[in-house]
Design an enzyme around this catalytic site. Structure first.
Site, PDB file in Angstrom:
ATOM      1  N   CYS A 142       4.947   1.540   0.346  1.00  0.00           N
ATOM      2  CA  CYS A 142       3.792   1.109  -0.440  1.00  0.00           C
ATOM      3  C   CYS A 142       3.708   1.855  -1.773  1.00  0.00           C
ATOM      4  CB  CYS A 142       2.512   1.238   0.378  1.00  0.00           C
ATOM      5  SG  CYS A 142       1.133   0.260  -0.296  1.00  0.00           S
ATOM      6  N   HIS A 235       3.575  -2.658   4.818  1.00  0.00           N
ATOM      7  CA  HIS A 235       3.300  -1.699   5.884  1.00  0.00           C
ATOM      8  C   HIS A 235       3.731  -2.240   7.243  1.00  0.00           C
ATOM      9  CE1 HIS A 235       1.055   1.333   3.595  1.00  0.00           C
ATOM     10  NE2 HIS A 235       0.510   0.329   2.927  1.00  0.00           N
ATOM     11  N   GLU A 237       4.818  -0.543   9.463  1.00  0.00           N
ATOM     12  CA  GLU A 237       4.467   0.493  10.440  1.00  0.00           C
ATOM     13  C   GLU A 237       3.034   0.360  10.952  1.00  0.00           C
ATOM     14  OE1 GLU A 237       2.740   2.220   6.715  1.00  0.00           O
ATOM     15  OE2 GLU A 237       4.445   0.951   7.245  1.00  0.00           O
TER      16      GLU A 237
END
Length: 301
Positions: A142, A235, A237
């Protein structure tokens, strides 16, 4: 195979409950194998939650991974306790003499600041410069991805008229790249940011490859020519609830940023569903295998 983490790290209980294979130092020293040493520079405000996000993915491979956490010495964290940081985190001067097989530099909710206005920018650029000779491959996430593109390649960001938040479809731009091996032709991934990349600079740069992108969210996964720097603007994750938590945080600030394609029927009162988990695990396992394990020297010395 497990990841090795500090014995008392709070994220351990969560990972063990999810059947993620973790190992503490006492058990790890009894194994006669070469583990991978991964450094995580955690710039996110809620560091404990980010630890869980990343460790969940790093712990799902056949490799033993030693984890070290890094904090900025030039910045005081307001959302994570000093006790937690003192116990589990180190600073750059304490580790810059070491070599690491891989590194992750997270995002930070500071996209609207110019890079040079960030209070730890000078320290961060020193770390990114250090990775060139001391880390086999680094993933930037990011804002960390935008910082890497700007510092390493001179590629600028720009402010969006509205926040890019939601779960978007992505396609593969480079099928030859090992990082995306096993990916579907189209797949979903979350984004949450207020800025984007100047696509013309990206496409015209000889040292950067666009690997995957989205019609709605823009460039997603990029790599330097030899995979030493990998930049991910979204993202993967994140867990299922993270965008909802960020949405409620924005609402408390008077900002209405409903994540697109995220809540069922766009109803924020309904439980969101994780539709990107498998590709998140695949990306991190590909990175650990092809860009770290296969490339790093057995003995750095």
């Amino acid at each position: 195979m497990p990841i090795k983490i500090p014995k008392l790290l709070p994220a351990r209980a969560i990972l063990e409950e999810e059947k993620i294979f973790v190992m503490d130092e006492d058990r790890a020293i009894t194994q006669d194998i070469r583990p991978l040493n991964i450094l995580i520079l955690n710039l996110m405000p809620n560091k404990e939650k980010t630890e869980g996000h990343l460790l969940r993915l790093l712990g799902n491979t056949a490799l033993q991974v030693n984890i070290s956490f890094l904090k900025m010495a030039s910045h005081e964290s307001k959302n994570t306790s000093a006790m937690h940081l003192d116990q589990f985190y180190t600073t750059f001067p304490e580790i810059k003499h070491r070599k690491f097989d891989g590194m992750i530099i997270t995002g930070a909710p500071i996209e609207l600041l110019r890079f040079e206005e960030v209070d730890y920018w000078e320290e961060l650029t020193a770390i990114m410069d250090w990775t060139k000779n001391n880390v086999t491959s680094t993933i930037h996430i990011c804002w960390g991805a935008q910082a890497a593109l700007y510092y390493h390649f001179g590629i600028k960001k720009y402010e969006l008229p509205h926040k890019c938040t939601g779960v978007f479809w992505h396609h593969i731009d480079d099928y030859s790249e090992k990082l995306l091996r096993g990916f579907d032709d189209i797949y979903l991934a979350p984004h949450s940011r207020n800025t984007n990349i100047v696509i013309e600079q990206l496409n015209n740069h000889p040292e950067v490859k666009l690997l995957s992108s989205s019609e709605e969210a823009g460039p997603f996964i990029m790599s330097s020519n030899h995979g030493k720097q990998i930049m991910i603007t979204g993202h993967l994750e994140y867990d299922a609830e993270t965008l909802a938590e960020e949405y409620r945080r924005d609402m408390d600030k008077g900002q209405i940023n409903l994540p697109l394609h995220y809540f069922p029927n766009d109803d924020p009162n309904r439980q969101p569903i994780n539709k990107w988990r498998s590709h998140a695990h695949l990306l991190f396992s590909n990175w650990l295998n092809y860009y770290v394990y296969q490339e790093t020297p057995y003995d750095w010395d």
